[in-house]
Design a protein around this motif. Structure first.
Motif, PDB file in Angstrom:
ATOM      1  N   LEU A 195      51.917 114.312 -67.446  1.00  0.00           N
ATOM      2  CA  LEU A 195      51.058 113.255 -67.968  1.00  0.00           C
ATOM      3  C   LEU A 195      51.326 111.935 -67.251  1.00  0.00           C
ATOM      4  CD1 LEU A 195      48.911 112.442 -69.969  1.00  0.00           C
ATOM      5  CD2 LEU A 195      50.685 112.124 -71.702  1.00  0.00           C
ATOM      6  N   LEU A 196      52.592 111.654 -66.992  1.00  0.00           N
ATOM      7  CA  LEU A 196      52.930 110.458 -66.217  1.00  0.00           C
ATOM      8  C   LEU A 196      52.336 110.542 -64.814  1.00  0.00           C
ATOM      9  CD1 LEU A 196      56.663 109.682 -67.094  1.00  0.00           C
ATOM     10  CD2 LEU A 196      54.628 108.433 -67.794  1.00  0.00           C
ATOM     11  N   GLY A 197      52.346 111.742 -64.261  1.00  0.00           N
ATOM     12  CA  GLY A 197      51.740 111.937 -62.948  1.00  0.00           C
ATOM     13  C   GLY A 197      50.246 111.659 -62.966  1.00  0.00           C
ATOM     14  N   LEU A 198      49.580 112.049 -64.061  1.00  0.00           N
ATOM     15  CA  LEU A 198      48.147 111.801 -64.192  1.00  0.00           C
ATOM     16  C   LEU A 198      47.860 110.297 -64.254  1.00  0.00           C
ATOM     17  CD1 LEU A 198      45.270 112.881 -64.640  1.00  0.00           C
ATOM     18  CD2 LEU A 198      45.785 113.000 -67.096  1.00  0.00           C
ATOM     19  N   VAL A 199      48.663 109.583 -65.031  1.00  0.00           N
ATOM     20  CA  VAL A 199      48.501 108.126 -65.114  1.00  0.00           C
ATOM     21  C   VAL A 199      48.785 107.486 -63.762  1.00  0.00           C
ATOM     22  CG1 VAL A 199      49.343 106.021 -66.226  1.00  0.00           C
ATOM     23  CG2 VAL A 199      49.062 108.108 -67.576  1.00  0.00           C
ATOM     24  N   THR A 200      49.826 107.971 -63.086  1.00  0.00           N
ATOM     25  CA  THR A 200      50.168 107.443 -61.765  1.00  0.00           C
ATOM     26  C   THR A 200      49.017 107.653 -60.785  1.00  0.00           C
ATOM     27  OG1 THR A 200      52.520 107.902 -62.136  1.00  0.00           O
ATOM     28  CG2 THR A 200      51.813 107.579 -59.857  1.00  0.00           C
ATOM     29  N   LEU A 201      48.415 108.839 -60.827  1.00  0.00           N
ATOM     30  CA  LEU A 201      47.287 109.130 -59.947  1.00  0.00           C
ATOM     31  C   LEU A 201      46.132 108.164 -60.200  1.00  0.00           C
ATOM     32  CD1 LEU A 201      45.784 110.956 -57.908  1.00  0.00           C
ATOM     33  CD2 LEU A 201      45.100 112.383 -59.847  1.00  0.00           C
ATOM     34  N   ALA A 202      45.830 107.923 -61.465  1.00  0.00           N
ATOM     35  CA  ALA A 202      44.722 107.018 -61.797  1.00  0.00           C
ATOM     36  C   ALA A 202      44.986 105.609 -61.293  1.00  0.00           C
ATOM     37  CB  ALA A 202      44.504 107.009 -63.313  1.00  0.00           C
TER      38      ALA A 202
END
Length: 305
Positions: A195-202
């Motif tokens: 989930l942190l990776g998803l936020v980082t990607l955004a």
């Protein structure tokens, strides 16, 4: 109706429109989880925690986007490491980890945020273009979106959609009760890291186009407005996407006719949409997800509530 369509007859405004739409869609996917899990401060920290990487890449003449990705990745790794100090039940095996687990999640994020921001300021303070670089970092330039930026955003959107779809069940369980996620074998620590990776990607995919302030506004305000009324996670994502796209279109129109900053106008309208939605709750009884009991998470995982 000429005033409505004339701005989009200009090529760079059309490019800005598509860039804003793609950013809105990416932020709707990631921002929904930021809002549902109450991680707005983390989203802000991630957005501004990229400064050291951006500053270093700029000073060395490297790829700014790569520097931002490395810096945001380091921030996400630090948050994950601090979050992993305790197990699903809050216990830990060692006395050192036990003492570390006494710190709240926000405390750890705040410390990393302050450290990364200070490091970034130290790096850019040695650059003659400090003011220009910092302005571009904070506010971006949505009217300077290029074709390759759109391709990058489209690729990031496809990746974000895949991650959101594959991790949906684990994210729901993690958001409402990590113990349930652990019991169901959904690996809450891994889900948190993804989930942190998803936020980082955004954040990384969008900041170079629209700046960190606009990214944060679209990451939080539209999902928060939709979450006051929508019952299910996918509905919140759709609502957030529509609100973000609407803010983008209206913001570009207003900035064109009023001569205001495009990015700031879009961000302001996204925030206004939240206040309109919140104000409407004073005269109605919304049945949004944020107002439901935590046990309602089971229906999101395909189980009866």
């Amino acid at each position: 109706m000429h005033w409505l369509f004339s701005p989009f007859e200009v090529s760079f405004v059309r490019q800005a429109l598509w860039g804003g739409i793609l950013v809105s869609l990416i932020c709707a996917l990631a921002g929904t989880w930021v809002v549902v899990r109450g991680l707005a401060f983390l989203g802000d920290a991630m957005a501004h925690g990229m400064l050291p990487g951006v500053a270093l890449a700029s000073a060395l003449g490297g790829d700014v986007l790569l520097g931002a990705a490395l810096s945001a990745g380091a921030m996400a790794a630090g948050v994950t490491a601090l979050g992993a100090s305790s197990g699903p039940s809050g216990s830990s095996g060692s006395s050192g980890s036990s003492r570390l687990s006494r710190l709240s999640h926000d405390t750890g994020v705040g410390i990393l945020f302050a450290g990364m921001l200070a490091l970034g300021v130290i790096v850019v303070s040695h650059s003659r273009s400090f003011a220009v670089d910092l302005t571009g970092f904070l506010f971006g330039d949505v009217l300077a979106v290029r074709q390759r930026d759109l391709l990058w955003l489209a690729t990031a959107l496809l990746v974000a959609a895949a991650v959101a779809a594959l991790g949906h069940r684990a994210f729901v369980a993690l958001s409402f009760d990590p113990r349930v996620a652990h019991t169901l074998g959904l690996r809450p620590r891994t889900a948190h890291a993804v989930l942190l990776g998803l936020v980082t990607l955004a954040v990384v995919a969008s900041f170079h186009v629209v700046g960190t302030l606009l990214v944060f506004a679209l990451l939080v305000a539209p999902p928060a407005a939709a979450a006051l009324w929508a019952r299910r996670i996918p509905t919140i994502m759709v609502g957030a996407a529509l609100i973000g796209v609407g803010a983008t279109v209206a913001g570009l129109l207003l900035s064109w006719h009023l001569g205001t900053a495009a990015g700031a106008t879009i961000a302001a309208l996204a925030v206004c949409a939240f206040f309109v939605s919140a104000g409407a709750t004073l005269t109605a009884r919304p049945a949004g997800l944020l107002g439901r009991r935590r046990t309602g998470a089971t229906s999101e995982m395909g189980r009866p509530s």
